[in-house]
Write a protein that holds these residues in place. Structure first.
Motif, PDB file in Angstrom:
ATOM      1  N   THR A   1      16.787 -90.328  17.268  1.00  0.00           N
ATOM      2  CA  THR A   1      15.476 -90.446  16.631  1.00  0.00           C
ATOM      3  C   THR A   1      14.747 -91.688  17.138  1.00  0.00           C
ATOM      4  OG1 THR A   1      16.335 -89.375  14.659  1.00  0.00           O
ATOM      5  CG2 THR A   1      14.266 -90.548  14.410  1.00  0.00           C
ATOM      6  N   THR A   2      13.488 -91.468  17.551  1.00  0.00           N
ATOM      7  CA  THR A   2      12.687 -92.564  18.089  1.00  0.00           C
ATOM      8  C   THR A   2      12.507 -93.664  17.034  1.00  0.00           C
ATOM      9  OG1 THR A   2      11.442 -90.725  19.003  1.00  0.00           O
ATOM     10  CG2 THR A   2      10.618 -92.934  19.488  1.00  0.00           C
ATOM     11  N   ASN A   3      12.659 -94.895  17.453  1.00  0.00           N
ATOM     12  CA  ASN A   3      12.405 -96.048  16.576  1.00  0.00           C
ATOM     13  C   ASN A   3      13.194 -96.020  15.280  1.00  0.00           C
ATOM     14  OD1 ASN A   3      10.527 -97.096  18.322  1.00  0.00           O
ATOM     15  ND2 ASN A   3       8.850 -95.940  17.390  1.00  0.00           N
ATOM     16  N   PHE A   4      14.405 -95.452  15.307  1.00  0.00           N
ATOM     17  CA  PHE A   4      15.130 -95.369  14.037  1.00  0.00           C
ATOM     18  C   PHE A   4      15.599 -96.741  13.586  1.00  0.00           C
ATOM     19  CE2 PHE A   4      18.859 -94.690  11.351  1.00  0.00           C
ATOM     20  CZ  PHE A   4      18.255 -93.931  10.369  1.00  0.00           C
TER      21      PHE A   4
ATOM     22  N   PHE B   1      14.355 -87.166   6.170  1.00  0.00           N
ATOM     23  CA  PHE B   1      13.719 -88.063   7.136  1.00  0.00           C
ATOM     24  C   PHE B   1      13.967 -87.552   8.560  1.00  0.00           C
ATOM     25  CE2 PHE B   1      13.603 -91.636  10.016  1.00  0.00           C
ATOM     26  CZ  PHE B   1      12.496 -92.350   9.607  1.00  0.00           C
TER      27      PHE B   1
ATOM     28  N   ILE C   1      11.989 -84.278   9.279  1.00  0.00           N
ATOM     29  CA  ILE C   1      10.548 -84.514   9.449  1.00  0.00           C
ATOM     30  C   ILE C   1      10.290 -85.280  10.746  1.00  0.00           C
ATOM     31  CG2 ILE C   1       8.535 -85.704   8.505  1.00  0.00           C
ATOM     32  CD1 ILE C   1       9.547 -85.024   5.722  1.00  0.00           C
ATOM     33  N   SER C   2      11.134 -86.283  11.024  1.00  0.00           N
ATOM     34  CA  SER C   2      10.968 -87.070  12.254  1.00  0.00           C
ATOM     35  C   SER C   2      11.000 -86.180  13.494  1.00  0.00           C
ATOM     36  CB  SER C   2      12.086 -88.101  12.394  1.00  0.00           C
ATOM     37  OG  SER C   2      11.909 -89.127  11.472  1.00  0.00           O
TER      38      SER C   2
ATOM     39  N   ASN D   1      10.112 -83.180  13.513  1.00  0.00           N
ATOM     40  CA  ASN D   1       9.057 -82.177  13.346  1.00  0.00           C
ATOM     41  C   ASN D   1       9.609 -80.763  13.183  1.00  0.00           C
ATOM     42  OD1 ASN D   1       6.360 -81.615  12.988  1.00  0.00           O
ATOM     43  ND2 ASN D   1       5.970 -81.220  15.152  1.00  0.00           N
TER      44      ASN D   1
ATOM     45  N   ILE E   1       0.734 -83.996  17.791  1.00  0.00           N
ATOM     46  CA  ILE E   1       2.080 -84.451  18.155  1.00  0.00           C
ATOM     47  C   ILE E   1       3.093 -84.147  17.058  1.00  0.00           C
ATOM     48  CG2 ILE E   1       1.384 -86.216  19.810  1.00  0.00           C
ATOM     49  CD1 ILE E   1       1.593 -88.280  17.586  1.00  0.00           C
ATOM     50  N   ALA E   2       2.633 -83.935  15.832  1.00  0.00           N
ATOM     51  CA  ALA E   2       3.537 -83.542  14.747  1.00  0.00           C
ATOM     52  C   ALA E   2       2.721 -82.862  13.671  1.00  0.00           C
ATOM     53  CB  ALA E   2       4.264 -84.754  14.160  1.00  0.00           C
ATOM     54  N   SER E   3       3.336 -81.879  13.012  1.00  0.00           N
ATOM     55  CA  SER E   3       2.644 -81.132  11.972  1.00  0.00           C
ATOM     56  C   SER E   3       3.638 -80.802  10.879  1.00  0.00           C
ATOM     57  CB  SER E   3       2.051 -79.857  12.576  1.00  0.00           C
ATOM     58  OG  SER E   3       1.250 -79.194  11.631  1.00  0.00           O
TER      59      SER E   3
ATOM     60  N   LEU F   1       6.695 -89.815   9.621  1.00  0.00           N
ATOM     61  CA  LEU F   1       6.205 -89.426  10.949  1.00  0.00           C
ATOM     62  C   LEU F   1       5.728 -90.631  11.749  1.00  0.00           C
ATOM     63  CD1 LEU F   1       4.270 -86.143  10.113  1.00  0.00           C
ATOM     64  CD2 LEU F   1       6.426 -86.361  11.346  1.00  0.00           C
TER      65      LEU F   1
ATOM     66  N   ALA G   1       8.503 -92.174  13.916  1.00  0.00           N
ATOM     67  CA  ALA G   1       8.854 -91.462  15.145  1.00  0.00           C
ATOM     68  C   ALA G   1       7.665 -91.348  16.096  1.00  0.00           C
ATOM     69  CB  ALA G   1       9.393 -90.073  14.803  1.00  0.00           C
TER      70      ALA G   1
END
Lengths: 347, 343
Positions: free
Chosen positions: A52-55, A315, A318-319, A321, B217-219, B236, B239
């Motif tokens: 996960t980015t920036n976790f 989390f 959702i992160s 998507n 980029i996200a929904s 969101l 990330a």
């Protein structure tokens, strides 16, 4: 200190000392349920750190803990209730009651003598009221003898109705109250001490006090005894009715605190939405944490872990998507697995 | 087996008979290709079956109906189904039984409420649907009921996208906060917005074509609530720190997103542009504050247009199958002017 001593046969022990009081980390970790929950949490953490980015950031840390705080606070009360073999469906509605009551005291002038009196009342009256509603739940369970699920269904329905009636069904924006007390009140949801958000501190205190009370006090023993074998406990002199009244009152009180936090964060009080579905989130946290819904055993630390697992799972989904439908299925699957693990242990 | 008519078979027969009778009434009903007429009278009794009063929008809708009825000296009989479709069906039936002059209501579900529209027709009571429509394969506008009055949710999404494209110069990394999964407004507002970015409006290509610089980029759904809008945005944002725009399907989620952005040290209105739909008072306040960019109105004020349509119907004028509500648009140019006038 932690050298295990051979225990006498359970039946010989006095009820109130079936486990050694005092906090013992090793004992906690040795209960396999808690260890499993912890393992699951670690797996989720590792996955997120890798994918996960920036976790690994303060923002992520704060986001997760602020989001989970209200669930944990309510779930702690729920743990006590479930430990006695009950359940409290009214918590979400009681949050709404507390949420609509607080702004009534955030008024501009000196209606209560000094301004600070209004602020104190905004914090205390809603929580006192929901605690009384909790006591009402307990009374229905003990004196009237209703099943807990029915007894608390009464306020699940009526509580939200009461909240709606109090404000005539209208959403209340704090900025429109025009009161100098609002920033002081919002501290409970938006303020922080030394960089840590205030509701995280509340959560930590609630968890610590509850864990201590359950493990190390006579009250904690009574709670577990009541849920374990009510008839035997009554014969052994456990004040069953008082214990039940107390746990429902605690649950109501904690729901009240959670309600205050939610409306403070949102800077508005919506009688229809505050605490919506909270009862299910709390029960799920308790179940995933390893407290059996049949009562008699309970772990506050487990409940904290259960709530953190569900939170971190949400989390993560959702992160990345993941669509809502898939996310629901994954969360449900985790709950099923948790309950299955629990069954393996009890059988 | 000696008894030919058991209690159960009698019940079955009578049920079948009732079914045939009702079906027969529907068939005879549909032979008239127009809804029942409404005579010129001094005053009217209007049956208004509200779905629920569980949010400010519905409360504003009811109030608008009540105010308009009071201004005209008409009697408004209002029921509240409290988000229960079966209750709304029962409510409409009881309004039919009371013999109201006309029914005006938002059907909670498009299929479930269609049969009672037919029942009203059979009872000689004209129906005007507001805000939500029924299934046209069961009940048709202009034939079985007068008309449907409502906003064009797809067009609302299109207007939000158009404004955002202009405000960002066609360059944006967008987070979309969706309404409740499966709800019509959520589906349509997403479609209208995404179609516009893809260079389509109402099934035909736009002159400018797809906007390559604008990417969603996200929904994720925020269930139309401020609390979930804030939490989902908070998540969101971790990330997707490169987000430059937010499109929320309603104002409450946009306001939640603004809180999440501020909390994360971002400057909503400056480094992140937000657009939403509804036109609530809280949204107008946010536009005046400079945090929200714009909001497309989704008007709850159905009273005036519903009663005006009723006037037209009484006068025998031609009424389209869909009376579109003229939704306004609020941005920094006019938000202050309308502050506090909404809901």
């Amino acid at each position: 200190m932690a050298v295990p001593t051979p225990r006498p046969a359970r039946a010989m022990e006095p009820l109130a000392a079936s486990r050694r009081p005092g906090f013992d980390l090793r004992a906690v970790l040795q209960t396999s349920q808690t260890a499993r929950a912890l393992a699951a949490l670690v797996v989720l953490l590792v996955y997120n750190v890798l994918f996960t980015t920036n976790f690994v950031s303060l923002g992520t840390f704060n986001a997760n803990l602020t989001q989970v705080a209200t669930i944990v606070i309510v779930a702690v009360g729920m743990t006590f209730v479930i430990a006695t073999g009950g359940v409290d469906l009214s918590v979400g509605s009681l949050m709404a009651v507390s949420g609509v009551l607080a702004p009534l005291f955030l008024v501009s002038g000196g209606q209560f003598g000094a301004p600070w009196v209004g602020l104190v009342l905004a914090f205390t009256v809603p929580v006192a009221v929901t605690a009384l509603f909790g006591l009402f739940n307990g009374t229905l369970v003990t004196k009237v003898g209703l099943q807990p699920i029915i007894a608390t269904l009464v306020l699940f329905l009526a509580g939200r109705g009461i909240a709606q009636v109090i404000v005539n069904g209208e959403l209340r924006e704090f900025r429109n109250l025009g009161s100098p007390l609002v920033p002081g009140f919002e501290f409970i949801g938006l303020g922080g001490i030394a960089g840590v958000r205030f509701q995280i501190l509340i959560m930590a205190v609630v968890v610590a006090v509850a864990a201590w009370a359950l493990r190390a006090t006579v009250f904690g023993r009574y709670v577990l005894a009541t849920g374990g074998n009510e008839a035997a406990s009554r014969l052994a002199g456990v004040p069953i009715q008082k214990v039940k009244l107390t746990v429902y009152t605690i649950s109501g009180l904690l729901a009240g605190i959670a309600g205050l936090i939610v409306v403070a964060i949102n800077r508005s009080s919506d009688p229809h939405r505050v605490g919506e579905l909270m009862e299910l989130d709390a029960i799920a946290a308790v179940a995933v944490g390893g407290t059996p819904l049949s009562g008699g055993r309970a772990t506050i630390l487990g409940t904290l872990l259960g709530a953190l697992i569900i939170q971190l799972l949400r989390f993560t989904l959702i992160s990345h998507n993941i669509s809502d439908g898939v996310a629901r299925i994954v969360i449900a699957a985790v709950i099923v697995v948790a309950v299955l693990l629990q069954r393996q242990r009890t059988s | 087996m000696s008894r030919i008519l058991t209690r159960r078979s009698v019940l079955r027969l009578s049920a079948a008979g009732t079914g045939l009778f009702v079906a027969g009434r529907y068939f005879t009903g549909t032979t008239f290709a127009a809804p029942p007429p409404l005579e010129q009278q001094d005053t009217y009794t209007i049956g208004f079956a509200q779905t629920d009063l569980n949010n400010p929008w519905r409360i504003a809708e009811s109030k608008s109906m009540q105010d308009e009825a009071a201004a005209r000296g008409y009697t408004l009989v209002e029921t509240n189904a409290n988000e229960d479709t079966a209750k709304q069906i029962a409510d409409v039936k009881s309004l039919i039984a009371q013999g109201v002059d006309i029914l005006i209501f938002p059907p909670r579900e498009s299929q479930a409420l269609a049969p009672v529209v037919m029942e009203a027709k059979a009872a000689g009571i004209p129906v005007i649907l507001i805000d939500r429509d029924v299934d046209h394969s069961i009940a048709a506008p202009g034939e079985d009921y007068v008309t449907f009055i409502g906003s064009d949710f797809i067009d609302q999404g299109r207007r939000a996208a158009e404004w955002l494209a202009e405000a960002t110069g066609g360059e944006a990394r967008i987070i979309q906060l969706e309404g409740t999964t499966g709800a019509d407004p959520a589906i349509d507002r997403q479609q209208g917005f995404e179609d516009y970015l893809a260079g389509m409006v109402q099934g035909s290509p736009t002159p400018d074509g797809p906007i390559a610089g604008m990417e969603i980029i996200a929904s994720q759904t925020g269930n139309f609530t401020r609390d979930q809008g804030r939490e989902v945005m908070q998540t969101l944002l971790q990330a997707n720190p490169d987000v430059t725009a937010v499109y929320a399907h309603n104002d409450e989620m946009a306001i939640g997103a603004i809180a999440a952005l501020q909390e994360a040290g971002r400057a909503p209105g400056e480094d992140v542009t937000l657009v939403s739909i509804d036109g609530s008072n809280a949204a107008l306040d946010a536009i005046v504050d400079g945090t929200l960019g714009a909001t497309v109105e989704s008007s709850p004020f159905f009273g005036p247009i519903a009663f005006a349509t009723m006037d037209q119907y009484i006068a025998g004028e031609e009424i389209p199958d869909w009376v579109k509500v003229e939704d306004r648009f609020f941005d920094e140019s006019n938000a202050a002017e309308f502050q506090g006038t909404q809901y």
